[in-house]
Design an enzyme around this catalytic site. Structure first.
Site, PDB file in Angstrom:
ATOM      1  N   HIS A 122      -4.978  10.261 -46.774  1.00  5.85           N
ATOM      2  CA  HIS A 122      -5.937  11.307 -46.698  1.00  5.85           C
ATOM      3  C   HIS A 122      -7.478  10.719 -47.326  1.00  5.85           C
ATOM      4  O   HIS A 122      -8.559  11.370 -47.163  1.00  5.85           O
ATOM      5  CB  HIS A 122      -5.686  12.496 -47.819  1.00  5.85           C
ATOM      6  CG  HIS A 122      -4.710  13.425 -47.078  1.00  5.85           C
ATOM      7  ND1 HIS A 122      -4.572  13.901 -45.625  1.00  5.85           N
ATOM      8  CD2 HIS A 122      -3.428  13.874 -47.599  1.00  5.85           C
ATOM      9  CE1 HIS A 122      -3.607  14.632 -45.534  1.00  5.85           C
ATOM     10  NE2 HIS A 122      -2.598  14.510 -46.618  1.00  5.85           N
ATOM     11  N   ASP A 159       3.749  11.574 -41.298  1.00  9.92           N
ATOM     12  CA  ASP A 159       3.933  12.529 -42.397  1.00  9.92           C
ATOM     13  C   ASP A 159       3.488  13.783 -41.717  1.00  9.92           C
ATOM     14  O   ASP A 159       2.646  13.972 -40.880  1.00  9.92           O
ATOM     15  CB  ASP A 159       2.785  11.911 -43.216  1.00  9.92           C
ATOM     16  CG  ASP A 159       2.435  12.879 -44.862  1.00  9.92           C
ATOM     17  OD1 ASP A 159       2.968  12.381 -45.908  1.00  9.92           O
ATOM     18  OD2 ASP A 159       1.900  13.937 -44.826  1.00  9.92           O
ATOM     19  N   HIS A 161       1.382  15.874 -42.985  1.00  8.38           N
ATOM     20  CA  HIS A 161      -0.106  16.343 -42.904  1.00  8.38           C
ATOM     21  C   HIS A 161      -1.026  15.170 -42.095  1.00  8.38           C
ATOM     22  O   HIS A 161      -0.299  14.179 -41.973  1.00  8.38           O
ATOM     23  CB  HIS A 161      -0.535  16.338 -44.321  1.00  8.38           C
ATOM     24  CG  HIS A 161       0.187  17.246 -45.363  1.00  8.38           C
ATOM     25  ND1 HIS A 161       1.246  16.754 -45.963  1.00  8.38           N
ATOM     26  CD2 HIS A 161       0.022  18.564 -45.492  1.00  8.38           C
ATOM     27  CE1 HIS A 161       1.650  17.822 -46.750  1.00  8.38           C
ATOM     28  NE2 HIS A 161       0.914  18.851 -46.410  1.00  8.38           N
ATOM     29  N   ASP A 243       7.613  14.407 -45.509  1.00  6.41           N
ATOM     30  CA  ASP A 243       7.508  15.667 -45.862  1.00  6.41           C
ATOM     31  C   ASP A 243       7.696  16.878 -44.769  1.00  6.41           C
ATOM     32  O   ASP A 243       7.353  18.003 -44.813  1.00  6.41           O
ATOM     33  CB  ASP A 243       6.049  15.901 -46.772  1.00  6.41           C
ATOM     34  CG  ASP A 243       4.901  15.217 -46.142  1.00  6.41           C
ATOM     35  OD1 ASP A 243       5.071  14.849 -44.895  1.00  6.41           O
ATOM     36  OD2 ASP A 243       3.819  15.197 -46.874  1.00  6.41           O
TER      37      ASP A 243
HETATM   38 ZN   LIG Z   1       2.121  14.829 -46.434  1.00  6.08          ZN
END
Ligand SMILES: [Zn+2]
Length: 306
Positions: A122, A159, A161, A243
């Site tokens: 991120h 991931d 996200h 995740d």
């Molecule tokens: Zn994540």
């Protein structure tokens, strides 16, 4: 398989109760404990390596923030905190990925796994975000281009996200391919299917909450893997966040560790086709400790079996 990690990464300590805590790294290392890995100490990243991704002003601001951690925890953004141990952890997390690239390029082994925290995908060139300080995987990609004379480096991010920071870097450098499967809508809100970077060097496969194995594998097979194959990278980097596991508390996808093993096999196959097997994975998310431990083990174990 090389394993890059360092005990200092346990000393990056966000406030009590934060999802991204040192128990995660312990769980990953425990999961990998039964595998035959050559463990190596993650070195500090050099500032020059960080500057290939991050703005100098951001790195200076971070140094000021790190200095303030002597007095206690410092909050960098709504989700991202640093403590007195965070500077060394962050530098070594990025350094692990850089060293892993150099090691696989030197032929020490064809694969490496970087068990690191804080995670990276991120982090933007000019700001920390979502538990991430340095964009470890993007720094590795830029290093491979600058120092290993590569022309095409791929980042695959499974991931749950979206790896917004990594995508930003690819949007400014057509030598980097970035592909992501992620839950949508979900933090950070980027990664729509129409975001395709420069000449389609960015591929996004957003998937709804509740997506399970069959639909996730179908998205990988329909969108991610063919684009990766066509890009013909010289090195595959993987943002290995676990995740999307059904037990994970931060998202609502329904994968299990068998899906990460499946991804490992698919990515390994393409690394053998295009990269002489060179594949470097780095830990991103994964917040249920049992699932994280099992998933990391299943993923790395499957990479090793071929
Ligand atoms: Zn994540």
């Amino acid at each position: 398989m090389l394993l890059y990690t360092h005990p200092s990464m346990l000393k990056h300590e966000p406030p009590r109760g934060h999802a991204e805590h040192s128990g995660r790294l312990k769980a990953v290392l425990e999961g990998l404990g039964e595998l035959e890995l050559e463990r190596r100490e993650a070195p500090w990243a050099e500032r020059a390596a960080l500057e290939r991704v991050h703005e100098s002003a951001y790195l200076d601001q971070l140094e000021e923030a790190f200095a303030k951690t002597e007095a206690g925890i410092v909050q960098l953004d709504p989700d991202t905190f640093i403590s007195a141990g965070s500077r060394e952890a962050a530098y070594r997390a990025a350094g692990a990925c850089v060293a892993a690239v150099d090691a696989v390029c030197a032929g020490d082994d064809d694969m490496a796994f970087c068990a690191v925290r804080p995670p990276g995908h991120h982090a933007e060139p000019n700001q920390p975000m979502g538990f991430c300080v340095f964009n470890n995987v993007a720094i590795a990609a830029k290093h491979a281009l600058a120092r290993q004379a590569m022309q095409r480096v791929a980042i695959v991010d499974f991931d749950v996200h979206h790896g917004n920071g990594s995508q930003t870097v690819a949007e400014h450098d057509g030598r980097i391919f970035f592909a992501s499967t992620h839950q949508s809508p979900l933090y950070p809100g980027t990664g729509a299917a129409y975001e395709h970077g420069l000449d389609h060097n960015v591929v996004n496969a957003p998937l709804p909450a509740g997506t399970a194995s069959a639909a996730w594998r179908a998205a990988m097979e329909a969108k991610i893997l063919p684009a990766l194959d066509a890009f013909a990278p010289e090195l595959i980097l993987v943002s290995a966040g676990f995740d999307a596991h059904k037990a994970d508390p931060l998202a609502q996808m329904e994968l299990d560790e068998g899906d990460f093993a499946w991804a490992a096999n698919a990515l390994r196959k393409l690394s053998l086709r295009h990269c002489k097997g060179k594949l470097v994975s780095t830990l991103e998310g994964g917040y249920d400790l049992v699932a994280l431990s099992r998933s990391a083990s299943a993923y790395v174990g499957a990479l090793q079996r071929d």
